[in-house]
Each structure stands twice: as structure tokens, then as C-alpha cells.
Scaffold this motif. Sequence first.
Motif, short mmCIF file in Angstrom:
data_model
loop_
_atom_site.label_atom_id
_atom_site.label_comp_id
_atom_site.label_asym_id
_atom_site.label_seq_id
_atom_site.Cartn_x
_atom_site.Cartn_y
_atom_site.Cartn_z
N GLY A 1 0.85 -1.10 0.03
CA GLY A 1 0.01 0.04 0.14
C GLY A 1 0.91 1.22 0.02
O GLY A 1 2.17 1.25 -0.32
N GLN A 2 0.30 2.27 0.27
CA GLN A 2 0.64 3.61 0.26
C GLN A 2 1.78 4.20 1.30
O GLN A 2 2.38 4.96 1.45
N ASN B 1 8.35 -3.38 0.01
CA ASN B 1 6.94 -3.04 -0.48
C ASN B 1 6.42 -3.72 -1.66
O ASN B 1 7.19 -3.65 -2.69
N GLU C 1 -8.22 -1.82 -2.06
CA GLU C 1 -7.00 -2.26 -2.46
C GLU C 1 -6.66 -3.70 -2.51
O GLU C 1 -6.95 -4.42 -1.30
N ASN D 1 -4.37 -0.52 -7.75
CA ASN D 1 -3.77 0.89 -7.53
C ASN D 1 -5.01 1.57 -6.75
O ASN D 1 -5.70 2.06 -7.39
N LYS E 1 -5.26 4.68 -5.91
CA LYS E 1 -5.36 6.04 -6.54
C LYS E 1 -6.24 5.90 -7.74
O LYS E 1 -7.31 6.71 -8.19
N SER F 1 -4.80 6.22 5.92
CA SER F 1 -4.31 6.08 4.55
C SER F 1 -5.29 6.73 3.58
O SER F 1 -4.86 7.58 2.74
N GLN G 1 -4.72 10.79 3.94
CA GLN G 1 -3.63 11.04 3.40
C GLN G 1 -3.93 11.07 1.84
O GLN G 1 -3.43 11.94 1.22
N LEU G 2 -4.70 10.12 1.25
CA LEU G 2 -4.76 9.95 -0.21
C LEU G 2 -5.51 11.13 -0.64
O LEU G 2 -5.59 11.96 -1.57
N GLU H 1 -3.36 14.25 -0.85
CA GLU H 1 -2.43 14.12 -1.93
C GLU H 1 -3.17 14.28 -3.26
O GLU H 1 -2.53 14.86 -4.06
#
Length: 231
Positions: free
Chosen positions: A41-42, A69, A139, A160, A162, A182, A185-186, A189
Motif C-alpha cells: 500500500g501507500q 513494499n 486495495e 492501484n 489512487k 491512509s 492522506q490520499l 495528496e
Amino acid sequence: MTSGKRDKTAAKWLVAFSIFCLHAACPVLAQQESIRIATFGQGGPMEKTAAIQLTELYKKLGINLEFVNLPGNRALQESNSGRLDGELMRKGGLAVEYPNLLQIMVPLATTNTVAFAMDKNIDLDKGWASLKEHTFSYETGTKVIEQNTQGFSTGHAEHNIKAAFRQMLNRRVELIVIDEQSGLQLVKEMKLEGTVHMLTQPISTIPLYHYLHKKHADLASRLEALLRKNH
């Protein structure tokens, strides 16, 4: 042979033997000093905090950590096979599906699984069962979501995350299911504040645990004792 020559010969032999022993032991020492832990993951704030905590704890045990990762399911396959040495942090009970993984029984964190949506009025008061009524994406390899939505026709996994958010922006799914930190945060971003909203009702709240491959059983016991001491 004089006594002095015998002493020099013996000294040379001891040096040569010591060098041989050191080289012979090097592979074992390398394994003891460094292990590789899978992540996926991220890498949100919760994962970064856990990685820092584990790095410090392992350092006390004389072990250096390397993080690798990988996609979620592949990470588990690599850890379970022993090609990697363990998992940074996962839901409890994974040994049922991955029997070579030892769960360190002191939780590293607690996570809220939540949903993000463009429609902030969607109601998830039935928990996991609510997701049967809405299309959603998550995910690949997120076991807590996979296991709790098994058989749901409304959901699908995305490699993915995103890309999953972009699907929601294109109205192809209603929800993204993800851990709270997470997801936040996304959204930041991707500059989606004001467009995408975290629904206030968590779908579930669970503890997360570190895992090691069973070949590290002794290390697992020592780490668990250290975690309990610092918990």
C-alpha cells in the motif's frame, strides 16, 4: 624445529583458522543481523509509526530491518514462503490461511476501516452488510476487507488505490473502503478535499499485529516479550 619457529608456526595456524571460522560464520551472522519485512500500500502515517517502532525494538535485539513494499497478496505469499521474513502489520488470525506466519500477540496499532464517498449522506449503519447496497472498491490484498466482503457482488479489488479513487470521481463506484489514516492522506495528496468525504461511521475497528515467519520463532518470542514490556 626450534621453539621460536614452532611458536610462529602455531600463531600463523591460529590466525588462519580464525579467518576460516569468521568466513564460515558470516552467512549465519548476516541472517541474524538483518531481516526483510513486507509492507504494502501507500504507507500511511499508521504504517510509518509502526515501522519506526519496530525498527527501534529490533535494534535492541541486535537486528536491522529492511522493508520491502509489494502488492498485498504477493507480500503475504513471500512472507509465508520464507523468502521474506514477516509482515509489518496485519489483522489478527492470518495463520489460518498462512500457517507459516507467527502472530506477535501484542497489537501495534488499532485501525478504523472507513468509506470515502462523493455523497456524504450515504448511511453505513449496518457495518459490513451496508456494502451490499453500494458499489465499492478497495486495495487488493487488504485482508480485513477481502474476508468481510467475500461474496459481495457490489465490490471489487483494485491494485492501484489512487485509480480506485479516480473511478469514484468518474461515478463508476460509490465508495472507496480503506483504513482511515491512509484514506485521509490520499484525499490530501490527490487534492480531493471538499469533493470526497469520509463517512463518519466506521465500518469496523480492529487491532493490527506484526508477523514473523516460523523460522524466526525464537526471535518472535523475544520481540513479543519486549513489546509487552513497552506496551
